[in-house]
Write an enzyme that holds these catalytic residues in place. Sequence first.
Site, PDB file in Angstrom:
ATOM      1  N   LYS A 170       2.806  -0.286  28.751  1.00 18.67           N
ATOM      2  CA  LYS A 170       3.815   0.291  29.640  1.00 18.67           C
ATOM      3  C   LYS A 170       3.732   1.814  29.641  1.00 18.67           C
ATOM      4  CE  LYS A 170       8.812   0.244  30.452  1.00 18.67           C
ATOM      5  NZ  LYS A 170      10.118  -0.266  29.950  1.00 18.67           N
ATOM      6  N   TYR A 226      16.539   2.058  15.912  1.00 19.33           N
ATOM      7  CA  TYR A 226      16.378   1.117  14.800  1.00 19.33           C
ATOM      8  C   TYR A 226      16.609   1.767  13.438  1.00 19.33           C
ATOM      9  CZ  TYR A 226      13.975  -1.445  18.523  1.00 19.33           C
ATOM     10  OH  TYR A 226      13.663  -2.070  19.704  1.00 19.33           O
ATOM     11  N   ARG A 241      10.141  -8.275  20.279  1.00 18.50           N
ATOM     12  CA  ARG A 241       9.822  -6.872  19.978  1.00 18.50           C
ATOM     13  C   ARG A 241      10.955  -6.233  19.167  1.00 18.50           C
ATOM     14  NH1 ARG A 241       6.508  -2.581  21.894  1.00 18.50           N
ATOM     15  NH2 ARG A 241       7.584  -0.679  22.569  1.00 18.50           N
ATOM     16  N   HIS A 276       6.126   4.332  21.515  1.00 17.85           N
ATOM     17  CA  HIS A 276       7.149   5.135  22.185  1.00 17.85           C
ATOM     18  C   HIS A 276       6.674   6.579  22.328  1.00 17.85           C
ATOM     19  CE1 HIS A 276      10.577   2.231  20.811  1.00 17.85           C
ATOM     20  NE2 HIS A 276       9.981   1.839  21.915  1.00 17.85           N
ATOM     21  N   HIS A 285      11.736 -10.072  25.129  1.00 16.16           N
ATOM     22  CA  HIS A 285      11.857  -8.768  24.462  1.00 16.16           C
ATOM     23  C   HIS A 285      12.559  -8.875  23.115  1.00 16.16           C
ATOM     24  CE1 HIS A 285      10.472  -4.819  25.533  1.00 16.16           C
ATOM     25  NE2 HIS A 285      11.565  -4.251  25.070  1.00 16.16           N
ATOM     26  N   ARG A 317       4.852  -6.119  23.489  1.00 25.81           N
ATOM     27  CA  ARG A 317       5.585  -6.712  24.604  1.00 25.81           C
ATOM     28  C   ARG A 317       4.899  -8.033  24.958  1.00 25.81           C
ATOM     29  NH1 ARG A 317       4.926  -1.300  25.452  1.00 25.81           N
ATOM     30  NH2 ARG A 317       6.845  -0.057  25.624  1.00 25.81           N
TER      31      ARG A 317
END
Length: 335
Positions: free
Chosen positions: A221, A312, A280, A303, A277, A198
């Site tokens: 995050k 993806y 990313r 994640h 973003h 990020r």
Amino acid sequence: MTIKPVKTGWQVNVQPGGRSGKRIKKTFPTKAEAIAWERHIQAKVQEVPEWAPPKKDARRLSDLIDVWHQHHGSGLKDGAGRKRILLAMCEAMGNPRADQFTPDQFAEYRMKRMEAGITANTMNREQAYLRAVFNETIRLGHWKKENPLTKLRAFKIQEKELSYLEQGQIVTLLTQLDKSRNAHVSLVAKVCLATGARWGEAESLRLTQVRNGLIQFVQTKSSKARAVPITDELEKSLKTHHGITGDGERFFTTAYSAFREALTKAKLKLSVGQLTHILRHTFASHFMMNGGNILALQKVLGHHSLTMTMRYAHLSPEHLQETRQLNPLARLNHG
């Protein structure tokens, strides 16, 4: 509590919890036995709470949020910001008593917010925040009733295709970034493109995070540290950059505005809400298109859930390729 004579002996008529509490009647052969049992009940009511009527809980929704923040929310990275959002929600709903708060009240609040132009995604997030307040206070023993939002469904959100930059667009963007007066913006963007970081993670990099061919991202995050391999060339560029323009332990100072300016000059059209973003998304998309493994991508992006990374998966060259041979039409043609 009363003791009175009846035909069969002496009757004790007690209501140990008060007027709204449980009433008990019992008859004894003698008055002495009745008095002894009455005293026993007076002592017992202190030990057995269910005999006493539940006390009214006059706390407002904002009071419950304060309890949540004190015992749980203050330890979250975004705890202060989340509390501000929750208190604003309370005010908009009239700050009802917590024990009288209903799903209908939130549904009405949600409808008004959406009529004012607030997105379904935002409303789902607010609902999740308030539901978590009840869940946590229940878990910690500060709320004894049910969670009123348990059965209220969140909005179903239609998935949008994630946009990413093609190779030519990446070249165009990097050309504009290299022209920027900001000395950091180009290299910050390259870190994002090379690692899937990020923007804030890349922009705040420190010397201790880059070593031995790895960048370790710690202030993330998800609050989950992750290490991503980088090329010798990128590591050398970072060390050289720090020697020339580094700020103490940090490689970069702020470059967000410079990125936005370069993006405008590059005339690249992005999906609504995307800015930095896009880098990313571009990393993840090219990773899969070039044959990357979805589980490896999950670790690189940090994640918690594979569901997030699966967005993806369709970009992989091997994604659902079996459909070409296994569909019934193909079988007919080769039958």
